[in-house]
Design a protein around this motif. Structure first.
Motif, short mmCIF file in Angstrom:
data_model
loop_
_atom_site.label_atom_id
_atom_site.label_comp_id
_atom_site.label_asym_id
_atom_site.label_seq_id
_atom_site.Cartn_x
_atom_site.Cartn_y
_atom_site.Cartn_z
N THR A 41 0.81 -1.22 0.00
CA THR A 41 0.00 0.00 0.00
C THR A 41 0.84 1.27 0.00
O THR A 41 0.30 2.36 0.00
N GLU B 65 0.10 5.41 -2.48
CA GLU B 65 -1.32 5.15 -2.29
C GLU B 65 -1.89 6.18 -1.31
O GLU B 65 -1.25 6.57 -0.34
N VAL C 244 -6.08 5.98 4.15
CA VAL C 244 -7.44 6.09 4.69
C VAL C 244 -7.34 6.96 5.95
O VAL C 244 -6.59 6.64 6.87
N SER D 128 -16.71 7.36 5.19
CA SER D 128 -17.84 6.74 5.89
C SER D 128 -18.59 7.77 6.72
O SER D 128 -18.05 8.82 7.06
N GLU E 283 -12.95 -4.38 9.81
CA GLU E 283 -13.72 -3.84 8.68
C GLU E 283 -12.85 -3.62 7.44
O GLU E 283 -13.37 -3.48 6.33
N PHE E 284 -11.52 -3.57 7.61
CA PHE E 284 -10.62 -3.38 6.47
C PHE E 284 -10.23 -4.68 5.79
O PHE E 284 -9.58 -4.66 4.74
N LYS E 285 -10.60 -5.80 6.38
CA LYS E 285 -10.08 -7.09 5.92
C LYS E 285 -10.43 -7.38 4.47
O LYS E 285 -9.56 -7.81 3.69
N ASP E 286 -11.68 -7.16 4.07
CA ASP E 286 -12.10 -7.53 2.72
C ASP E 286 -11.48 -6.64 1.66
O ASP E 286 -11.02 -7.13 0.61
N ASN E 287 -11.45 -5.33 1.89
CA ASN E 287 -10.94 -4.40 0.88
C ASN E 287 -9.42 -4.25 0.92
O ASN E 287 -8.82 -3.85 -0.08
N TYR E 288 -8.81 -4.56 2.07
CA TYR E 288 -7.36 -4.40 2.20
C TYR E 288 -6.77 -5.65 2.84
O TYR E 288 -6.31 -5.61 3.99
N LEU F 50 -3.12 -1.60 4.92
CA LEU F 50 -3.33 -0.31 4.28
C LEU F 50 -2.60 0.76 5.05
O LEU F 50 -2.12 0.55 6.17
#
Length: 209
Positions: free
Chosen positions: A118, A134, A137, A151, A176-181, A185
């Protein structure tokens, strides 16, 4: 002919040994002992049944805890992490967000260093290649709530908000970051809370680049 007091005189002449109750027979003694043993056996049977039920309840609880532990271990393995200690402070709350910004920022920096892909990537612009960072967030802290990226605002007193900060303090990315990152990140913190929340001490952080 009978006279008053004559019966008493007759009883007085009867030997005392004749007035003693008859002894129980061996059969009566055995029956009494058997009844006593039977009562004891029933009591012990009830106690054994109670202990067996308690054991089953404990085994069921242990099975549930083991399932939770397996799920946590699998979750950590997805991030190439390993369980090395006890649970974090589950009862810790963050009424106004992170209360130790130095420690919080140190954990953010640690997570940023652990991110795999990242930090930078090559970008082709016409015939020119350049390294581009990158975009991080951004976690923005306000007096009564905070935002993560784009959000909606989240109140601090929500359980999921407390869990978000606990994860970071424990050195982990929030789930909550697991799926997208999946590889981690880059995070950045902007503290826009008022000074009055922390006894007049400012907790303004400079932007990370």
């Amino acid at each position: 002919m009978s006279y008053k007091g004559q019966g008493a005189n007759i009883l007085a002449k009867v030997p005392l040994s004749a007035l003693k109750p008859a002894h129980q027979t061996p059969r009566d003694d055995n029956a009494a002992q058997y009844a006593k043993l039977e009562r004891i056996a029933l009591q012990q049977s009830d106690e054994i049944a109670k202990l067996e039920q308690e054991l089953l309840d404990e085994q069921e609880k242990n099975a549930e805890l083991q399932q939770e532990l397996d799920e946590i271990t699998k979750f950590l393995a997805d991030y190439d992490l390993h369980w090395v200690g006890g649970p974090g402070p589950k009862d810790k709350t963050y009424e106004h967000g992170p209360d130790d910004m130095n420690a919080f920022q140190a954990k953010i920096d640690q997570l940023n260093r652990s991110a795999l892909n990242t930090k930078t990537h090559l970008k082709q612009d016409n015939n020119i290649r350049r390294i581009e960072f990158e975009k991080p967030v951004v976690i923005t802290l306000y007096n009564s709530d905070f935002t993560v990226g784009d959000s909606p605002q989240r109140p601090y007193d929500l359980p999921m908000s407390a869990q978000f900060f606990r994860d970071i303090y424990d050195g982990f990315y929030p789930s909550e970051f697991k799926d997208n990152y999946p590889d981690g990140l880059n995070l950045q913190v902007e503290d826009k809370r008022g000074k009055e929340l922390f006894q007049g001490k400012a907790h303004k952080l400079s932007d990370n680049t």
